[in-house]
Design a protein around this motif. Sequence first.
Motif, PDB file in Angstrom:
ATOM      1  N   LEU A 233     -26.197 -12.605 -11.377  1.00  0.00           N
ATOM      2  CA  LEU A 233     -25.215 -13.267 -11.116  1.00  0.00           C
ATOM      3  C   LEU A 233     -24.188 -13.435 -12.195  1.00  0.00           C
ATOM      4  O   LEU A 233     -24.390 -13.632 -13.295  1.00  0.00           O
ATOM      5  N   ILE A 234     -22.967 -13.273 -11.600  1.00  0.00           N
ATOM      6  CA  ILE A 234     -21.861 -13.146 -12.502  1.00  0.00           C
ATOM      7  C   ILE A 234     -20.923 -14.266 -12.397  1.00  0.00           C
ATOM      8  O   ILE A 234     -20.419 -14.920 -11.637  1.00  0.00           O
ATOM      9  N   ASP A 235     -20.853 -14.868 -13.930  1.00  0.00           N
ATOM     10  CA  ASP A 235     -19.882 -16.008 -14.097  1.00  0.00           C
ATOM     11  C   ASP A 235     -19.855 -17.119 -13.244  1.00  0.00           C
ATOM     12  O   ASP A 235     -18.821 -17.538 -12.679  1.00  0.00           O
ATOM     13  N   VAL A 236     -20.870 -17.643 -12.768  1.00  0.00           N
ATOM     14  CA  VAL A 236     -20.941 -18.813 -11.724  1.00  0.00           C
ATOM     15  C   VAL A 236     -20.784 -20.075 -12.683  1.00  0.00           C
ATOM     16  O   VAL A 236     -21.757 -20.719 -13.193  1.00  0.00           O
ATOM     17  N   GLN A 237     -19.368 -20.228 -13.307  1.00  0.00           N
ATOM     18  CA  GLN A 237     -19.147 -21.345 -14.206  1.00  0.00           C
ATOM     19  C   GLN A 237     -18.219 -22.246 -13.612  1.00  0.00           C
ATOM     20  O   GLN A 237     -17.199 -21.911 -12.748  1.00  0.00           O
ATOM     21  N   THR A 238     -18.093 -23.209 -14.214  1.00  0.00           N
ATOM     22  CA  THR A 238     -17.312 -24.423 -13.557  1.00  0.00           C
ATOM     23  C   THR A 238     -15.675 -24.250 -13.823  1.00  0.00           C
ATOM     24  O   THR A 238     -14.848 -24.829 -12.931  1.00  0.00           O
ATOM     25  N   ALA A 239     -15.330 -23.296 -14.731  1.00  0.00           N
ATOM     26  CA  ALA A 239     -13.724 -23.007 -14.703  1.00  0.00           C
ATOM     27  C   ALA A 239     -13.562 -22.570 -13.314  1.00  0.00           C
ATOM     28  O   ALA A 239     -12.142 -22.895 -13.043  1.00  0.00           O
ATOM     29  N   PHE A 240     -14.216 -22.128 -12.536  1.00  0.00           N
ATOM     30  CA  PHE A 240     -13.528 -21.410 -11.063  1.00  0.00           C
ATOM     31  C   PHE A 240     -13.715 -22.698 -10.104  1.00  0.00           C
ATOM     32  O   PHE A 240     -12.965 -22.581  -9.106  1.00  0.00           O
TER      33      PHE A 240
ATOM     34  N   SER B 132      -8.117 -20.281 -22.255  1.00  0.00           N
ATOM     35  CA  SER B 132      -8.782 -19.711 -21.114  1.00  0.00           C
ATOM     36  C   SER B 132      -9.787 -20.926 -20.855  1.00  0.00           C
ATOM     37  O   SER B 132     -10.578 -21.506 -21.728  1.00  0.00           O
ATOM     38  N   LEU B 133      -9.751 -21.371 -19.483  1.00  0.00           N
ATOM     39  CA  LEU B 133     -10.984 -22.200 -19.088  1.00  0.00           C
ATOM     40  C   LEU B 133     -12.399 -21.619 -19.317  1.00  0.00           C
ATOM     41  O   LEU B 133     -13.315 -22.385 -19.267  1.00  0.00           O
ATOM     42  N   LEU B 134     -12.602 -20.418 -19.501  1.00  0.00           N
ATOM     43  CA  LEU B 134     -13.652 -19.494 -19.721  1.00  0.00           C
ATOM     44  C   LEU B 134     -14.152 -19.488 -21.066  1.00  0.00           C
ATOM     45  O   LEU B 134     -14.930 -18.911 -21.452  1.00  0.00           O
ATOM     46  N   SER B 135     -13.336 -19.931 -22.100  1.00  0.00           N
ATOM     47  CA  SER B 135     -13.603 -19.876 -23.554  1.00  0.00           C
ATOM     48  C   SER B 135     -14.931 -20.669 -23.908  1.00  0.00           C
ATOM     49  O   SER B 135     -15.185 -21.495 -23.332  1.00  0.00           O
ATOM     50  N   ALA B 136     -15.632 -19.795 -24.961  1.00  0.00           N
ATOM     51  CA  ALA B 136     -16.635 -20.824 -25.152  1.00  0.00           C
ATOM     52  C   ALA B 136     -16.930 -22.304 -25.603  1.00  0.00           C
ATOM     53  O   ALA B 136     -17.686 -23.069 -25.136  1.00  0.00           O
ATOM     54  N   ASN B 137     -15.484 -22.669 -26.003  1.00  0.00           N
ATOM     55  CA  ASN B 137     -15.417 -24.085 -26.479  1.00  0.00           C
ATOM     56  C   ASN B 137     -14.745 -24.955 -25.466  1.00  0.00           C
ATOM     57  O   ASN B 137     -14.530 -26.290 -25.536  1.00  0.00           O
ATOM     58  N   SER B 138     -14.636 -24.508 -23.953  1.00  0.00           N
ATOM     59  CA  SER B 138     -14.043 -25.136 -23.121  1.00  0.00           C
ATOM     60  C   SER B 138     -15.118 -25.600 -22.189  1.00  0.00           C
ATOM     61  O   SER B 138     -16.109 -24.974 -21.857  1.00  0.00           O
ATOM     62  N   PRO B 139     -15.020 -26.762 -21.550  1.00  0.00           N
ATOM     63  CA  PRO B 139     -16.039 -27.257 -20.606  1.00  0.00           C
ATOM     64  C   PRO B 139     -15.923 -26.478 -19.430  1.00  0.00           C
ATOM     65  O   PRO B 139     -17.204 -26.464 -18.852  1.00  0.00           O
ATOM     66  N   GLY B 140     -15.330 -25.477 -19.029  1.00  0.00           N
ATOM     67  CA  GLY B 140     -15.407 -24.681 -17.765  1.00  0.00           C
ATOM     68  C   GLY B 140     -16.091 -23.732 -18.194  1.00  0.00           C
ATOM     69  O   GLY B 140     -16.405 -22.769 -17.172  1.00  0.00           O
ATOM     70  N   ASN B 141     -16.635 -23.363 -19.398  1.00  0.00           N
ATOM     71  CA  ASN B 141     -17.408 -22.301 -19.768  1.00  0.00           C
ATOM     72  C   ASN B 141     -18.919 -22.704 -19.133  1.00  0.00           C
ATOM     73  O   ASN B 141     -19.832 -21.985 -19.010  1.00  0.00           O
ATOM     74  N   ALA B 142     -19.247 -23.931 -18.910  1.00  0.00           N
ATOM     75  CA  ALA B 142     -20.548 -24.338 -18.441  1.00  0.00           C
ATOM     76  C   ALA B 142     -20.936 -23.860 -16.990  1.00  0.00           C
ATOM     77  O   ALA B 142     -20.040 -23.202 -16.184  1.00  0.00           O
ATOM     78  N   PHE B 143     -22.129 -23.207 -16.813  1.00  0.00           N
ATOM     79  CA  PHE B 143     -22.568 -22.863 -15.592  1.00  0.00           C
ATOM     80  C   PHE B 143     -22.705 -24.099 -14.612  1.00  0.00           C
ATOM     81  O   PHE B 143     -22.692 -25.248 -14.881  1.00  0.00           O
TER      82      PHE B 143
END
Length: 191
Positions: free
Chosen positions: A14-21, A66-77
Motif C-alpha cells: 500500500l503506497i502512501d495512503v496518507q491524509t494529505a491526499f 509539504s503536506l507529507l512532511s514527517a511533522n505535518s498532520p497530513g503525514n498520518a495514515f
Amino acid sequence: MNTPAKQTPPALILIDVQTAFNNLAYWGGSRNNPGAEQNISALLKHWRENKLPLFHVKHNSTQPGSLLSANSPGNAFMAAAMPFGGETIIPKSVNSAFIGTNLKQLLDEQGIKSVIIAGFITEHCVSTTTRMAANLGYNTYVIADATVSFARSGVNGEHFSADTIHAVSLATLKDEFATIITTEQAKNIRQ
C-alpha cells in the motif's frame, strides 16, 4: 517422492495512503476513484484475515511545506489503511518504495515473487514503485480501482482530468511493467 515447493503468496504493498491526499486543492482540485479507500480497506481485511504478506509505505517528504512532511498532520495514515501493530511500515522520501528502503530485502527474505500495488498517486509513487518492482524481477500487479490520480495541468497549460491521468498512467504500466487488475481480482491471486 518429490514434494512441490511451497508457493509464497503475493505481497500487498500500500503506497502512501496518507491524509494529505484529502486536500484536493493542494493536489490539483479533483481526483478519481472515490471508492478507492473502501477498496483499500477491503484489501487490507482480506490480507489480514488470510495472514498474507503486507507492507505499508509512508512518504516522509523532505520538501519544505509539504503536506507529507514527517511533522505535518497530513503525514498520518488514513483510517482506511491504518497499520495494525506488528505490520511492516516502510518509510520513504522519494517516489519509489525501493529507493533508500529495505523493501526489496524484506520481500526477498520472505521469498516473495509477486507484488500487488495500490494507493496514492497512480502517476507518481504507484507508477515509480511499479516500474522498479518489474525491473527488479517481481511479478507485478496494480489495482486500478484502489489507486488514485489527481487532475493536472499540462506543459502548455491544458487541463487533464483525474480520470484521464489515471487511465494514461495505467496504460503506460500495462503489460510491460504490470498486470492491471481490480480489487476483487487481487483477492484471487495466489502467487
